[in-house]
Every structure is written in C-alpha cells, then in structure tokens.
Design an enzyme around this catalytic site. Structure first.
Site, PDB file in Angstrom:
ATOM      1  N   HIS A  74       0.652  -0.862   0.018  1.00 51.49           N
ATOM      2  CA  HIS A  74      -0.154   0.123   0.033  1.00 51.49           C
ATOM      3  C   HIS A  74       1.038   1.027  -0.561  1.00 51.49           C
ATOM      4  CE1 HIS A  74       0.525  -0.656   4.215  1.00 51.49           C
ATOM      5  NE2 HIS A  74       0.617   0.379   4.320  1.00 51.49           N
ATOM      6  N   CYS A 158     -30.861  -1.033 -10.672  1.00 49.96           N
ATOM      7  CA  CYS A 158     -31.870  -1.146  -9.711  1.00 49.96           C
ATOM      8  C   CYS A 158     -33.465  -0.966 -10.080  1.00 49.96           C
ATOM      9  CB  CYS A 158     -31.302  -0.840  -8.079  1.00 49.96           C
ATOM     10  SG  CYS A 158     -31.789   0.680  -8.220  1.00 49.96           S
ATOM     11  N   LYS A 365     -10.132  44.697 -30.682  1.00 50.14           N
ATOM     12  CA  LYS A 365     -11.274  44.098 -29.409  1.00 50.14           C
ATOM     13  C   LYS A 365     -10.956  44.300 -28.022  1.00 50.14           C
ATOM     14  CE  LYS A 365     -12.698  41.221 -33.139  1.00 50.14           C
ATOM     15  NZ  LYS A 365     -14.182  40.161 -33.522  1.00 50.14           N
TER      16      LYS A 365
END
Ligand code: CTP
Length: 423
Positions: A74, A158, A365
């Site tokens: 781990h 389900c 712009k």
C-alpha cells in the site's frame, strides 16, 4: 517523457464493468495503470480482466502482505500513483474514507498517499440520498485532496431512475487528465469563468440556416478544465453535437461585490444553450458583469439572412441571391464594457498567417489575449479532438502551444491566464 501513472481502485458495484473501458483507454493513451479490486469488486469483475487490460497484475486484499521492492504494497502503490481514482465509490468505502479508516488495500493505499484522489460514486438512489451518506460525502469533499466526478442521474441497474449513476468513463477520463495536468491544484477557485462555445446558426426559415463547422469541443474542454481547477463556469453554447449538458440553475449573484463561498467542481458547468448570434450576444451580456474571466471560443456568424420566414419556404420561393444583414461583434462589445478586473480572451481561427490578423483583433477588440488558431492544418481546428495555437497577449508574449488534445490546450491557456499581470 515518462509515462503518467494512475492507480484505479474498483469498489463493489455493477458500474465496475464500465471501469474496464476506462482502464483500456488509459492504457492505450500511454498511461501506466495499476488496479486494486476490493473483495466486493471481484463479485462483478475478475483480477484477470483488469490485469489483461492494464498489462499488469491486479492487486487484491490477498496481496496486502506481499511487499513490492521490499516495501509494503500500500505504501509503494500510494507513492507510485500520480492520481488515485476510486470508481465506483461505494457507500461503504465512502464512509470509511470520511472517517479515516483503513481495513483493506484500497483504504490503506489512500491513507498512505498524498496524490489527488478522484471519487466516482455509484449507488442506488435511496443509498445515495441517505443523510449519513450525504454527510460523509460533504465531509470528505472538505478535504482539498479529494475531487469528484458525478454521480449523474439516469436509469440505474436496480431499475430505478434517479441520482447515483456513475459518471461515464469518458467523463472520468477527462477528470483524470485534468488532475494529471494540474496536480490537483484548484488555482481558479472562487473565479467565475464565462465561456462561449460552438457555432451559431442564422436561420432563414425553420429548416435552413447559415452555419459553420464548429462542434464546440474547444469551448467544452475549456469549461471542463476550468471546473476541475475550481472555477464556477457558465457555458453559453450553440448546438453541440453529442454533448450531454445537464441544465443547472445559475450561480447566486455577488452581493456587495463579494462572491458567496462556492467551489466550482461538483457544482458542474452552468450551461445556457443558444442558437443564433443574437441569442448568444444576449446571454453573454447578461452573464458578463459577474464574470472574472471571459473566453470567447465560439464561432459566431458575421452575417445573417436579412429576413426570417416563420414558415418553411417552398423551394420555388427561395431567392436567387440571399440578402444579408450584419451581426453584432459580441467580443468587441464586451471589450468596450470590460472592467479593469476582468480578463477578456478571444480566439482567432485563421488560415495562412495566423499571427498578423490575431494581433489586429487583440487591439481592435480590446482583449487581454487572443488564441491564434490555424484551421488549415491537420490535427487542428473545427471538429478535431486536437488543436494547436499561438497565445498572444497584451504583455507582448507570443507563446506556441504544440499539437495536443483540446483539453490539454485548455489547461495551457489557463496556465497562461494565471501568469497575466492583471489576473
Ligand atoms: N466574434 C464575436 N462575434 C462575432 C464574430 C466573432 O464575438 N460576430 C468573436 C469570436 O468568438 C472570436 C473572435 O471574435 O473570439 C474572432 O473571431 P473571428 O471569426 O476570427 O474574427 P472576426 O472578428 O469575425 O473577423 P474576420 O472574420 O474578418 O477574420
């Protein structure tokens, strides 16, 4: 370049089968994948399945005490992973993580690592909506290490339709790629980002229109990248073929100039569908005052038919030459009413020399930056999943973005935005 490293932990839910597709796609894109299966996950898919897809042995609790390179598994896995994905995340694993418990390989690996963790919950609606489950979910997301994708709403295994459906593998993939790029940093947290995407359609009658080949992929990638980096994103978009955007209510307005404490990720993208340039203009102007960063990625029409017929025109009534009327330049209008704290970015889709016209548009712009985007190269521009561009800004920088996926390009553009003096 070393391959990127992703660990995927699969929980016990039917959505586990969908994770196989994710593993396969990641492997095919050159990512190294290690897979952990919980005991319950093995009721749905086998270690052999994921080992075959990831080209590496799968890990289960049976392997817990088998060290790798003389170190506990781990710890080794936790340090190895750049991103850890838990999909499907079950109510049981969620509860354990919320309380910092570790009783199997999955939970021990999470606690033994520091990398970002991407959670893709999947469960029955009743389970998902339980107060205890929701409390655990909210609790876990307080930790900036955890990132979420889904759950969505839809038909569940389900036979119930409701919340709890695991995000699609394609959505999880986008979130993983974003985390690999950002390392889990939410560097746009608290920022409101307004993005336009896709092409506009200027209708002549209910059937016919003047349009362009934009598919909105670049704008969508910008929205996804911004959300993953913590922004509150509003996406004004034309018709986006294949995109599945859930309409969400607008963000609450700022009060007294202060933004309410909200985190973009998990809130999703607020999307505003439009069809014509006039509708896009209206939506952009409405949302502009609240925005900190505005990216105009849409391919907006420059002209529209001078008339519109409510009824479909018969073929014989169509004019030989179509009279046209100009369309307002949205970006130029935004540039004129921009506040000093707002950052305004345009795109310039060009053929041939892409820099000179883009420099002109940056000036005219009143933009902070423009993305000069070649549309006459393979692997770039309209409809492609990849793109290449030159970022040109008011600080005089011209930064080349070599060919990459549109999601990667979106992240590069936000990296540049974050280095603008005025942001
Ligand atoms: N744009 C806009 N409104 C329009 C046309 C363009 O806001 N009616 C924005 C685009 O979203 C883009 C930028 O302006 O961010 C540049 O668009 P582009 O089509 O490259 O340039 P134009 O200004 O239309 O000029 P030209 O067609 O002459 O190249």
């Amino acid at each position: 370049m070393h391959p990127r490293r992703v660990a995927i932990a699969i929980g016990g839910g039917i959505a586990a089968y969908k994770v196989c597709e994710l593993i396969s796609t990641l492997f095919q894109s050159g990512v190294e994948v290690r897979v952990i299966l919980t005991r319950a996950a093995q009721e749905f898919i086998t270690p052999l399945t994921v080992a075959t897809l990831s080209r590496h042995p799968a890990y289960t609790d049976e392997n817990f005490w088998q060290p790798v390179h003389h170190r506990p598994l781990h710890i080794e896995l936790g340090e190895w992973a750049e991103v850890l994905v838990i999909a499907p995340l079950t109510a049981n694993t969620l509860g354990k993580l919320a309380y910092g418990l570790a009783d199997n390989l999955l939970t021990n690996t999470v606690l033994a690592s520091k990398c970002p963790v991407l959670l893709a919950p999947a469960m029955n609606t009743e389970m998902w909506e339980q107060l205890a489950v929701q409390r655990n979910w909210q609790q876990l997301l307080l930790d900036p290490r955890y990132h979420s994708v889904g759950p969505g709403t839809g038909l569940l295994a389900c036979d119930r339709t409701g919340a709890g459906r695991m995000a699609e593998p394609s959505e999880i993939l986008v979130a993983i790629q974003s985390l690999l790029h950002s390392g889990g940093k939410r560097d746009l947290a608290g920022k409101r980002v307004l993005i336009s995407a896709g092409g506009t359609r200027e209708h002549l009658d209910p059937v016919r229109f003047i349009g362009n080949p934009s598919t909105g992929k670049m704008g969508l990638a910008l929205a996804q990248a911004a959300v993953q980096r913590g922004a509150m994103v509003t996406l004004v978009h034309g018709v986006l073929p294949g995109a599945d955007l859930t309409p969400l209510p607008p963000f609450p307005a700022r009060e007294g100039g202060k933004a309410p404490l909200l985190q973009g990720e998990g809130l999703g993208v607020r999307s505003i569908p439009v069809v014509s340039a006039d509708q896009m203009r209206q939506a952009m102007l409405e949302n502009f005052p609240e925005a900190d960063l505005i990216v105009m990625a849409a391919a907006v029409a420059d002209v529209k038919p001078a008339f519109y017929s409510e009824e479909k025109l018969p073929k014989k009534s169509l004019p030989a030459a179509l009279p046209l009327a100009p369309v307002a330049d949205i970006l130029a209008e935004l540039g004129n009413c921009k506040q000093p704290h707002q950052i305004l970015i345009g795109f310039a889709a060009q053929t041939g020399d892409i820099v000179t016209p883009a420099l002109g548009k940056l000036e005219q712009k009143k933009l902070d930056a423009i993305v000069a985007n070649p549309i006459d190269k393979p692997d770039s521009g309209f409809g492609s999943d990849r793109n290449t561009a030159i970022w040109i800004d008011r600080q005089g920088r011209q930064l080349e973005i070599p060919p990459c996926s549109k999601l990667e390009m979106a992240h590069h553009l936000f990296d540049f935005v974050l280095t603008l003096n005025s942001f």
